[in-house]
Scaffold this active site. Structure first.
Site, short mmCIF file in Angstrom:
data_model
loop_
_atom_site.label_atom_id
_atom_site.label_comp_id
_atom_site.label_asym_id
_atom_site.label_seq_id
_atom_site.Cartn_x
_atom_site.Cartn_y
_atom_site.Cartn_z
N TYR A 168 0.81 -1.23 0.00
CA TYR A 168 0.00 0.00 0.00
C TYR A 168 0.85 1.28 0.00
O TYR A 168 2.05 1.22 0.12
CB TYR A 168 -1.08 -0.01 1.08
CG TYR A 168 -0.73 -0.13 2.54
CD1 TYR A 168 0.51 0.18 3.07
CD2 TYR A 168 -1.72 -0.54 3.44
CE1 TYR A 168 0.76 0.09 4.43
CE2 TYR A 168 -1.48 -0.64 4.80
CZ TYR A 168 -0.23 -0.31 5.28
OH TYR A 168 0.00 -0.40 6.62
N GLU A 169 0.17 2.38 -0.18
CA GLU A 169 0.83 3.69 -0.30
C GLU A 169 1.81 3.69 -1.49
O GLU A 169 2.87 4.29 -1.45
CB GLU A 169 1.54 4.04 1.02
CG GLU A 169 1.93 5.49 1.20
CD GLU A 169 0.78 6.47 1.13
OE1 GLU A 169 -0.32 6.13 1.64
OE2 GLU A 169 0.96 7.54 0.52
N GLY A 170 1.38 3.03 -2.58
CA GLY A 170 2.23 2.89 -3.77
C GLY A 170 3.05 1.62 -3.67
O GLY A 170 4.01 1.56 -2.89
#
Lengths: 591, 591
Positions: free
Chosen positions: A433-435
């Site tokens: 997550y978060e890229g």
């Protein structure tokens, strides 16, 4: 049964002997002396060990439950959340104007490392709120700030980030959620968002969703996206809660880990929202705080691994199995503790040397963010370069480290009872997550390397070179630390050169090596951290510290890193230099 | 929703173009021509895809349940087990005298790869039985063989292996389970065994436990250990089932993965058992089949990863996100499939090139075991050397490969719905059981390297050298395959040399590098496999095959392996050469 001991001594070493935060020229830093930060860290460590850690296994086993449209968190989370609120931990580095404590971000990072090590899923409720707080603080109107921030600083209300939709995650240009402007200046938001962490729960009165959506007139792709504040309960002018907004939990996802955090499908059915920041500038508003958010995920990567490591060490000291090849070390017992075996040592040293380097890099990154907030553009540029490395490298290595910790337990690591599986399952999500980490590598190679004309990467190389030159006269340091760092740094520069030469003509040559470059950069960054820590440790020993054991351990751990981890830079360089040809050789149907 | 397509074309390539099994001098091999093995593999593949794979997610979600002392397996497992029995798959390579089909082990390995890829937890019920069958076949009396083997070949009765106790796994010398001799020649077995896979279930009428226990007079440590046959239900002389034996399931473990397989705590409370093999020679009897058992676990490591890889490829072809940097490849769609992106390719090529190399190495190992069974001592020595490499290296890399496959799915990989989490959770256990991978490394460096005066490792080096010399005139092969293999092999020899020089004086210098040596050896072994596959593929192309695409894909995949995976041997060598000093620098309390 797991346990957690806050590594406060190591944190104090970083804050005061590596970063020297109280000697900084930043305003208010002189108050942050050793005894002050000791008190803050002690209190955070106590909360982590005594309140959050005992709930970690509970959270994993019970998970969250969706009943009648509302999410119930695991037993005990409510009281722990109260304790976190009451301790002021949710607003440690927040703006005092809105009830925050105004501490530097680096101190917040230190506290959060402990909270994550103790209970990552739990800590996300306040962590996400902090992200939403930052976005409103940076882009909200005065009225919005006055309305939302005090209640989010205290976590009376929590926050979420709504980006992903079923058909789009990385490629937000594809998003379909719509915002229709109303006569009163509000918008009606309609669409479905998925993977919304802390999307609903029973820990706070209200949930403030920050939602990316397309309002009319913005054009195609990401250009048309705006950011909206969409509260779960509408808020009256006096701050009291009004009617339920038209946003509901469509589903609670069943996940590999972080079961204690509610990952929701959120359905917006004409929910009322208010623009945050400028119309059609939503991407910019959402990503203002990206460095912090990504550094926070990098922190999760190593912090969960720290929890796993501590339990692996305890097990390796207790579990009796086999004898040391050099002669029994526990002759009175039926066998020696497995920590005598070189291969167990290798596993523990791999973990320890990574974890302490990761902590140093993350704290340094946080300090750079603090400096950036005070207007230091070089610091901001440098941390912007380091952010994808911190996020991608530390989460990959953190996961590997947790797997190694689990391996120390043998078969006992595979059963859920010991808690080692949870560390591994929890440590898996920060890589995504978060890229996702591949996106971090793309950001690093495709954007950050060339940012501001390549100024920041050049500054990093100069920093490494300067460090090596400054300490080159110290023979022991040279052999154990500087020479390996020099070789690794040379590999990194050669890789950057390869990208420069090839990347313009053939972008795939750079992109095919981006992931290895991220790891190569991470290795060099940790090598630099270990060099700096070695200098600081040697200085303490030379000055006649009354705790030589700590500093000698630090030096030995650093030597391990340089001898056993750093040499992998050559492999990354070889992979990078092979270019795109082997990577892109097959047609899609040949896989 | 996952799916599975049996890689039969690749298996046929290995069996007939690499190993040339039907041209072998082993008896009965001329029957195993291309069309025969095609029919066998097709049938196994069909069972795997149509019957086992659809139950994989069910097994994970439902798990096994312990009710009133009996274990219930997930819904549908019973019918699938019937299908497996009826197809004769449980006795494919078993002795025809006891109802087996007498096929070579390598064919059994091929079929089992498919069963594991489709449903690893399910396949363990018959896999463990096969191990117990082998032990009884090798060490049983004629009466024991006549009684047990036909029913175990058919899996009418299944088998287990009982080694581990709560306080001992690797160090079996510590075991406490007791065997008291009775007047009738039987023994009463008392003690607790843990981590017993398939310890109880509802798929067969009886469970035949093979149990390590200490009988009086055997002395200390592993010398006093004997192996016993302990049936769940006592067996009458005519083979009908008698009374329930005094063995019960104390607990069903909750595990990270393989939920469909029952991992039991088994309590023996004076259960009646019969000696298998010689008194006090239990360790030898249990480990007779170790090469097969460990090769079978190595197979699990890559076979689960094959399942994960196939789903990652399918997702990468379907998921639309972003555009190829070199220009849109799906201009009519909203975005390109993510398989266009170099970093997704890197992840898929890492997996593909590992998986095909792993399959080749495992099939080769199985063929060597077949040769060993026919009295070829060199083959047996070589596979004994390769076994810890196959087990340790392929399971470590298989897990990494499954993690990469999950990563291709981004956030969708973390939710259980897509099945990618299960692949990762299942792939974790092969690194641990049947001797944790650190133990494999110890076996390799501490025992196998020096076995028979180092004859087998020298033979391996000669084999690599001979292969390079034989094909050195082929320029393309030399650059892409032989030169990288030569460099990697040189690293391996240098590491072996380091151990020889240091290991006698300072065993820790060898032990501290054992894990890296296992990986270094694995890399070279896969490099050799890729070299051989490249030669075979080129030969087919030169001969004017009607499927050039398959062979060109094979060559391109091999080039990737040599360029992008093999260079890590230098890192392993550097780690090994740093010796024990950095690894053993800290005292136990300094961690």
């Amino acid at each position: 049964m797991t346990a957690y001991n806050a590594p406060i001594k190591d944190m104090q070493f970083l804050l005061h002997e590596l970063l020297r935060i109280s000697e900084s020229d930043l305003p208010g830093r002189d108050e942050l002396d050793v005894s002050f930060t000791q008190a803050v860290l002690d209190a955070a460590g106590q909360l982590a060990s005594e309140v959050l850690e005992p709930l970690n296994a509970t959270g994993d086993r019970q998970g969250c439950v969706l009943e009648n449209g509302a999410v119930r968190t695991p037993a005990g989370f409510d009281r722990a959340f109260d304790a976190m609120r009451e301790g002021g931990w949710t607003g440690l580095d927040c703006d005092p104007e809105y009830g925050g404590q105004g501490m530097p971000y680096v101190l917040n990072v230190a506290a959060n490392e402990m909270f994550v090590s103790a209970n990552m899923a739990f800590n996300m409720y306040q962590g996400l709120t902090h992200g939403a707080y930052s976005a409103i603080h940076a882009h909200g109107t005065d009225a919005q700030k006055a309305m939302y921030l005090p209640r989010m600083v205290s976590c009376e209300w929590t926050g979420t980030m709504n980006l992903t939709e079923p058909h789009c995650g990385t490629d937000l240009g594809l998003l379909r959620t719509k915002a229709e402007p109303q006569d009163d200046g509000s918008y009606l938001i309609t669409g479905q968002k998925i993977f919304i962490s802390a999307g609903d729960h029973d820990l706070a009165e209200n949930v403030i969703h920050l939602v990316l959506a397309k309002a009319p007139g913005g054009g195609e792709g990401t250009k048309g996206i705006s950011l909206f504040i969409v509260p779960k309960f509408l808020v009256n002018e006096n701050g009291s809660l009004g009617a339920r907004n038209a946003v509901s939990v469509g589903k609670l996802e069943e996940k590999m880990g972080i079961h204690g955090n509610a990952t929701c499908v959120m359905d917006y059915d004409g929910a009322r929202g208010w623009l945050l920041g400028d119309l059609h500038k939503g991407m910019r508003a959402m990503f203002t705080m990206m460095n912090e958010a990504r550094l926070g995920v990098g922190l999760q990567g190593y912090a969960v691994a720290e929890g796993a490591y501590q339990n692996a060490v305890a097990y390796a000291r207790e579990r009796l199995q086999g004898r040391a090849v050099t002669g029994a070390e526990n002759p009175a017992g039926p066998a020696d503790p497995i920590i005598v075996h070189p291969d167990i040592r290798r596993a523990l040293m791999d973990q320890k040397s990574f974890l302490e380097g990761a902590r140093a890099l993350t704290f340094w990154g946080a300090d750079l963010i603090d400096r950036g907030h005070q207007g230091d553009a070089d610091a901001e540029g440098l941390v912007s370069l380091l952010t994808p490395v911190i996020k991608g490298f530390l989460t990959d290595k953190g996961f590997d480290s947790a797997v190694q910790a689990q391996q120390v337990f043998g078969g006992h690591g595979y059963i859920e009872e010991t808690g080692m599986s949870q560390f591994v399952r929890d440590a898996r999500i920060p890589m995504i997550y978060e890229g996702a980490n591949g996106i971090q590598a793309l950001d690093l190679v495709g954007r950050k390397l060339a940012q501001d004309g390549g100024k920041h990467v050049m500054a990093f190389f100069e920093m490494v070179k300067g460090f090596i030159a400054e300490h080159g006269a110290d023979e022991a340091l040279k052999t154990d630390f500087l020479d390996p760092l020099k070789a690794a740094s040379k590999d990194l520069q050669a890789a950057a050169m390869f990208f420069m030469e090839r990347g313009m003509k053939s972008p795939n040559d750079a992109l095919a090596g981006s992931y290895d470059f991220m790891h190569l950069f991470g290795q060099v960054a940790l090598g630099l951290m270990w060099g700096r820590m070695a200098v600081a440790a040697q200085a303490a020993l030379d000055a006649g510290t009354d705790d030589p054991g700590f500093y000698e351990t630090k030096l030995a751990t650093g030597r391990y890193y340089m001898a056993r981890q750093l040499p992998i830079t050559a492999t990354h360089l070889a992979r990078i230099r092979s270019g795109a040809a082997p990577v892109m050789a097959l047609a899609a149907e040949q896989f």
